[in-house]
Design a protein around this motif. Sequence first.
Motif, mmCIF file in Angstrom:
data_model
loop_
_atom_site.group_PDB
_atom_site.id
_atom_site.type_symbol
_atom_site.label_atom_id
_atom_site.label_comp_id
_atom_site.label_asym_id
_atom_site.label_seq_id
_atom_site.Cartn_x
_atom_site.Cartn_y
_atom_site.Cartn_z
ATOM 1 N N GLY A 189 35.854 -13.221 -14.013
ATOM 2 C CA GLY A 189 37.053 -13.599 -14.748
ATOM 3 C C GLY A 189 38.290 -13.642 -13.882
ATOM 4 N N GLY A 190 38.133 -13.990 -12.623
ATOM 5 C CA GLY A 190 39.267 -14.057 -11.712
ATOM 6 C C GLY A 190 39.699 -12.715 -11.156
ATOM 7 N N LYS A 191 38.982 -11.635 -11.482
ATOM 8 C CA LYS A 191 39.318 -10.295 -11.005
ATOM 9 C C LYS A 191 38.265 -9.814 -10.020
ATOM 10 C CE LYS A 191 42.876 -9.890 -13.790
ATOM 11 N NZ LYS A 191 44.269 -9.811 -13.295
ATOM 12 N N LEU A 192 38.701 -9.056 -9.026
ATOM 13 C CA LEU A 192 37.791 -8.489 -8.040
ATOM 14 C C LEU A 192 37.182 -7.204 -8.591
ATOM 15 C CD1 LEU A 192 36.647 -8.695 -5.138
ATOM 16 C CD2 LEU A 192 38.561 -7.249 -4.406
ATOM 17 N N VAL A 193 35.858 -7.089 -8.503
ATOM 18 C CA VAL A 193 35.123 -5.947 -9.050
ATOM 19 C C VAL A 193 34.255 -5.359 -7.944
ATOM 20 C CG1 VAL A 193 33.482 -5.175 -10.814
ATOM 21 C CG2 VAL A 193 35.110 -7.017 -11.334
ATOM 22 N N VAL A 194 34.116 -4.024 -7.915
ATOM 23 C CA VAL A 194 33.232 -3.354 -6.980
ATOM 24 C C VAL A 194 32.108 -2.680 -7.761
ATOM 25 C CG1 VAL A 194 34.609 -1.219 -6.959
ATOM 26 C CG2 VAL A 194 33.068 -1.733 -5.045
ATOM 27 N N ARG A 195 30.910 -2.725 -7.175
ATOM 28 C CA ARG A 195 29.749 -2.119 -7.825
ATOM 29 C C ARG A 195 28.903 -1.426 -6.761
ATOM 30 N NH1 ARG A 195 26.907 -6.490 -10.525
ATOM 31 N NH2 ARG A 195 25.946 -6.919 -8.502
ATOM 32 N N GLU A 326 30.709 -0.050 -12.528
ATOM 33 C CA GLU A 326 31.551 -1.090 -11.937
ATOM 34 C C GLU A 326 33.018 -0.783 -12.201
ATOM 35 O OE1 GLU A 326 30.291 -4.669 -13.721
ATOM 36 O OE2 GLU A 326 28.320 -4.706 -12.751
ATOM 37 N N LYS A 327 33.859 -1.184 -11.247
ATOM 38 C CA LYS A 327 35.287 -0.901 -11.369
ATOM 39 C C LYS A 327 36.093 -2.112 -10.918
ATOM 40 C CE LYS A 327 38.945 1.740 -11.955
ATOM 41 N NZ LYS A 327 39.339 2.262 -13.269
ATOM 42 N N GLU A 328 37.029 -2.534 -11.757
ATOM 43 C CA GLU A 328 37.927 -3.632 -11.393
ATOM 44 C C GLU A 328 38.973 -3.117 -10.417
ATOM 45 O OE1 GLU A 328 41.164 -5.997 -13.941
ATOM 46 O OE2 GLU A 328 39.113 -6.401 -14.613
ATOM 47 N N LEU A 329 39.208 -3.869 -9.348
ATOM 48 C CA LEU A 329 40.123 -3.447 -8.298
ATOM 49 C C LEU A 329 41.460 -4.162 -8.417
ATOM 50 C CD1 LEU A 329 37.636 -3.427 -5.277
ATOM 51 C CD2 LEU A 329 38.414 -1.472 -6.632
ATOM 52 N N ALA A 330 42.487 -3.518 -7.894
ATOM 53 C CA ALA A 330 43.844 -4.072 -7.927
ATOM 54 C C ALA A 330 44.418 -4.058 -6.519
ATOM 55 C CB ALA A 330 44.729 -3.265 -8.878
ATOM 56 N N GLN A 331 45.562 -4.728 -6.363
ATOM 57 C CA GLN A 331 46.260 -4.772 -5.083
ATOM 58 C C GLN A 331 46.577 -3.363 -4.599
ATOM 59 O OE1 GLN A 331 47.151 -7.050 -2.932
ATOM 60 N NE2 GLN A 331 48.583 -5.903 -1.685
ATOM 61 N N GLY A 332 46.197 -3.055 -3.341
ATOM 62 C CA GLY A 332 46.522 -1.759 -2.760
ATOM 63 C C GLY A 332 45.506 -0.676 -3.014
ATOM 64 N N ASP A 333 44.392 -0.967 -3.695
ATOM 65 C CA ASP A 333 43.350 0.039 -3.894
ATOM 66 C C ASP A 333 42.676 0.365 -2.567
ATOM 67 O OD1 ASP A 333 43.641 0.619 -6.563
ATOM 68 O OD2 ASP A 333 42.175 -0.854 -7.251
ATOM 69 N N TYR A 334 42.153 1.602 -2.470
ATOM 70 C CA TYR A 334 41.434 2.043 -1.281
ATOM 71 C C TYR A 334 40.019 2.435 -1.666
ATOM 72 C CZ TYR A 334 45.799 2.339 1.405
ATOM 73 O OH TYR A 334 46.972 2.047 2.063
ATOM 74 N N LEU A 335 39.056 2.065 -0.815
ATOM 75 C CA LEU A 335 37.651 2.390 -1.036
ATOM 76 C C LEU A 335 37.106 3.144 0.165
ATOM 77 C CD1 LEU A 335 36.335 -1.046 -2.386
ATOM 78 C CD2 LEU A 335 36.687 1.018 -3.747
ATOM 79 N N PHE A 336 36.331 4.207 -0.113
ATOM 80 C CA PHE A 336 35.577 4.893 0.928
ATOM 81 C C PHE A 336 34.118 4.506 0.760
ATOM 82 C CE2 PHE A 336 38.174 8.350 2.973
ATOM 83 C CZ PHE A 336 37.629 8.191 4.235
ATOM 84 N N ILE A 337 33.551 3.880 1.802
ATOM 85 C CA ILE A 337 32.142 3.493 1.814
ATOM 86 C C ILE A 337 31.555 4.039 3.099
ATOM 87 C CG2 ILE A 337 30.551 1.544 1.940
ATOM 88 C CD1 ILE A 337 32.471 -0.029 0.187
#
Length: 349
Positions: A189-195, A326-337
């Motif tokens: 839906g035009g949004k960035l999602v992480v899974r 799953e989590k929708e991401l926003a500008q400036g979010d940080y991920l640890f992988i």
Amino acid sequence: MAEFEIGVVCGQCDRYSKASVETCECGNPLAVGPAQKPAPKQPLFAKDELRPRRVASRPLTQPVPASGAAGRPQADQSALSSSGPSEELMEQAKNYVCRSCSTPVPMGHKFCGRCGAAIPPDILGARTQFFGQLQVPGKAKVILIRGDGVEGLSYQLNAEQHVIGRNGQIMFTDDPFVSPRHANLFYRGGKLVVRDEGSRNGVYLRVRGTVDVAPGDSFLAGEQCFKIQGPPRAGDGPAPDGTYFYSSPKHQSEFKIVQILQGGAEGMAVCARGGVLQIGREGGDLNFPGDLFMSASHCKLEGLGGKLTLTDMNSRNGTYLRLKSEKELAQGDYLFIGRKLLRVEITAN
């Protein structure tokens, strides 16, 4: 046939004088003939540099050029020919050139002011484009903030899906804590999602303010990994022979956290005394003075009415909660992988 008068132009001040005049009004010698005693040298980069004397001719009927405010002749337009055309071209570049009469038309005008021709719709609707094809409006990229000496790398997310792992579109082959297929960044839906793709060590998202947590959740603070557990189970009953186990005084606790060591073993365990448990480098309920990535007061857990919350206390490096879905991401979010820290940047539409 026009008559001409021969004269001399002063190399010091550019004044015109008749050939019979030997000295200019400024004191510079003007005699045409054998070399005269040179005038005092001027500084190399003085405003009025010495110029070679030249012989000039002009019709007797032509007026002498008027002097400016400083007594110098006003510059002739032809003397500026070296800079004039380039400046004119630069000025024209700001305008659209009419295809009918070649007249510059200022941007924003709908018609040519000279011939009245309409400006093409593609020019009227022209918008500033992004520099390069990598920046696609509405798409995102992730920037490697912490990555064992390769910080600053960016990964454009222009496809529909982007698998992160030791294999995939974004590969971290040097990180032993990253699974072969660790996580997926995709658009919905035009949004960035992480899974999380079933990785061994999970995907952690930086906490913004306060979030709800539950027993079984894991989070990162500094270089430490913790797991939240519920209230300790009662085990203070007597042995079969009726003898009680002697121990430290027992306090009522809403929850406890356990430090998870590399390999999955449990380290320190702390029960909350009351409803709050604070973690940091000093002055908290659980302190890590040797952790350089831990702030003095880093984060806290609160249990109130059966509800648990995790709060980042404006720490310098942040607190990260392991994602369970799953989590929708926003500008400036940080991920640890694994041991890689990534920042999300989304290009505006």
